[in-house]
Design a protein around this motif. Sequence first.
Motif, PDB file in Angstrom:
ATOM      1  N   HIS A 228       8.497   9.765   0.435  1.00  0.00           N
ATOM      2  CA  HIS A 228       8.265   8.433   0.986  1.00  0.00           C
ATOM      3  C   HIS A 228       6.922   7.862   0.537  1.00  0.00           C
ATOM      4  N   LEU A 229       5.894   8.685   0.610  1.00  0.00           N
ATOM      5  CA  LEU A 229       4.550   8.202   0.289  1.00  0.00           C
ATOM      6  C   LEU A 229       4.376   7.911  -1.197  1.00  0.00           C
ATOM      7  N   PHE A 230       5.049   8.679  -2.068  1.00  0.00           N
ATOM      8  CA  PHE A 230       4.817   8.582  -3.518  1.00  0.00           C
ATOM      9  C   PHE A 230       6.129   8.306  -4.270  1.00  0.00           C
ATOM     10  N   PHE A 231       6.574   7.083  -4.488  1.00  0.00           N
ATOM     11  CA  PHE A 231       5.974   5.815  -4.082  1.00  0.00           C
ATOM     12  C   PHE A 231       7.110   4.962  -3.525  1.00  0.00           C
ATOM     13  N   GLU A 232       7.806   5.439  -2.512  1.00  0.00           N
ATOM     14  CA  GLU A 232       8.971   4.752  -1.976  1.00  0.00           C
ATOM     15  C   GLU A 232       8.640   3.886  -0.759  1.00  0.00           C
ATOM     16  N   CYS A 233       7.489   4.121  -0.146  1.00  0.00           N
ATOM     17  CA  CYS A 233       7.028   3.276   0.957  1.00  0.00           C
ATOM     18  C   CYS A 233       6.763   1.863   0.427  1.00  0.00           C
ATOM     19  N   ASN A 234       6.966   0.860   1.264  1.00  0.00           N
ATOM     20  CA  ASN A 234       6.773  -0.521   0.822  1.00  0.00           C
ATOM     21  C   ASN A 234       5.358  -0.774   0.317  1.00  0.00           C
ATOM     22  N   SER A 284      -4.103   7.003  -7.983  1.00  0.00           N
ATOM     23  CA  SER A 284      -3.307   6.197  -7.042  1.00  0.00           C
ATOM     24  C   SER A 284      -2.789   7.059  -5.900  1.00  0.00           C
ATOM     25  N   ALA A 285      -2.267   8.239  -6.231  1.00  0.00           N
ATOM     26  CA  ALA A 285      -1.758   9.141  -5.193  1.00  0.00           C
ATOM     27  C   ALA A 285      -2.881   9.610  -4.275  1.00  0.00           C
ATOM     28  N   TYR A 286      -4.047   9.883  -4.862  1.00  0.00           N
ATOM     29  CA  TYR A 286      -5.193  10.354  -4.063  1.00  0.00           C
ATOM     30  C   TYR A 286      -5.623   9.289  -3.051  1.00  0.00           C
ATOM     31  N   TYR A 287      -5.831   8.047  -3.516  1.00  0.00           N
ATOM     32  CA  TYR A 287      -6.304   6.996  -2.621  1.00  0.00           C
ATOM     33  C   TYR A 287      -5.213   6.557  -1.641  1.00  0.00           C
ATOM     34  N   LEU A 288      -3.971   6.691  -2.044  1.00  0.00           N
ATOM     35  CA  LEU A 288      -2.875   6.392  -1.127  1.00  0.00           C
ATOM     36  C   LEU A 288      -2.874   7.365   0.048  1.00  0.00           C
ATOM     37  N   LYS A 301      -9.845   0.502   7.539  1.00  0.00           N
ATOM     38  CA  LYS A 301      -8.521   0.323   6.955  1.00  0.00           C
ATOM     39  C   LYS A 301      -8.586  -0.602   5.744  1.00  0.00           C
ATOM     40  N   ASP A 302      -7.431  -0.666   5.072  1.00  0.00           N
ATOM     41  CA  ASP A 302      -7.225  -1.612   3.980  1.00  0.00           C
ATOM     42  C   ASP A 302      -8.216  -1.410   2.834  1.00  0.00           C
ATOM     43  N   ARG A 303      -8.614  -0.145   2.600  1.00  0.00           N
ATOM     44  CA  ARG A 303      -9.463   0.121   1.445  1.00  0.00           C
ATOM     45  C   ARG A 303      -8.630   0.409   0.208  1.00  0.00           C
ATOM     46  N   LEU A 304      -7.344   0.642   0.406  1.00  0.00           N
ATOM     47  CA  LEU A 304      -6.488   1.105  -0.674  1.00  0.00           C
ATOM     48  C   LEU A 304      -6.362   0.078  -1.783  1.00  0.00           C
ATOM     49  N   LEU A 305      -6.036  -1.163  -1.441  1.00  0.00           N
ATOM     50  CA  LEU A 305      -5.841  -2.176  -2.470  1.00  0.00           C
ATOM     51  C   LEU A 305      -7.121  -2.409  -3.264  1.00  0.00           C
ATOM     52  N   ASN A 306      -8.275  -2.343  -2.594  1.00  0.00           N
ATOM     53  CA  ASN A 306      -9.548  -2.512  -3.297  1.00  0.00           C
ATOM     54  C   ASN A 306      -9.743  -1.415  -4.336  1.00  0.00           C
ATOM     55  N   CYS A 307      -9.412  -0.173  -3.942  1.00  0.00           N
ATOM     56  CA  CYS A 307      -9.552   0.959  -4.865  1.00  0.00           C
ATOM     57  C   CYS A 307      -8.622   0.816  -6.060  1.00  0.00           C
TER      58      CYS A 307
END
Length: 316
Positions: A228-234, A284-288, A301-307
């Motif tokens: 789910h996390l890699f990468f099937e989640c919305n 990508s997997a690490y920061y996700l 929160k919401d640091r992922l898109l910035n990374c």
Amino acid sequence: MTSHVWSILNSRKSLWVKWIHAHKLKGRRNFWDVSLKAGSTWGWRKLLQLREVIRPHIKYLIGDGCTTSAWFNNWTSIGPLCKYITYRDITRAGLCLDATVNDVLANGRWKWPVAWFDLLPVLINVTPPVLRPSVSDVITWYDNNGKDSGFFAYSTWETIQFRKPVVPWVDIVWFAHSIPRHSFHVWLIMREKLKTQDKMKQWDVSGSTNFNLLCCSLCKRGPNSHQHLFFECNVSLQIWSLVRPLMGFHAVPNRWSDITSTLLWTSKPNLAKTIIAKLLIAASAYYLWQEQNSRLFSPKKDRLLNCVMLLCLLSG
């Protein structure tokens, strides 16, 4: 641990080795038949448990035969004689359990009963060694190929370490330009060892926790898993959509198995484009994973898109 055993066998000049011989071995010549007692310390217990692992690799070259145990040391072509001859047989023959090779030889012949050759035909292969009075016995270390490689940390580790077949995805995880913490994280993903919610559900033996209430902290649509996390989640799909064009993976689906399969069958693994692809996927997997943990356990929160945007800019 093996180096400690090697020091004991060679009677290395140190206070610790002298203490072991005086208080643990208590003057006995043989280290291999020391019994493991219930009250033994952790270190001594580990040393004794290691014996069966290293014993086939420690061999004795006979000189005068005065320091090599006839029954317990590995000096014959068939290994230690105690594997074939019992303690009772030895004492019944009038021989001593502490006997050396020199003690069981007389005029180039064995002192043990001739009847042993009928009871134990394997002894026929044990040729009496030629004793050299002016030469001391020598302890050597043999590797898995039966070669005297000498006792060194590297060669010893190569000999006794537990090996498994090399997995096909090893170059996806470990490569020259990889970021160590990212590679370690990818290694956990490949082995499905991350503590995702589907894994945690298996740990609850009592059933006191209602895991049906758990949901992915990114998309809020049910419990998360490696798939789910890699990468099937919305949310992770959005990340994959941003990163995929940079790697040239336009037609590759957003499933982890498809992504790794594409990298696995890449014809030029050392090409700069392939290395960048592996770096981007690992980052990508690490920061996700970092982001989903952050949303669960901290207010940041919401640091992922910035990374990910930063990664895109750097790779571009």
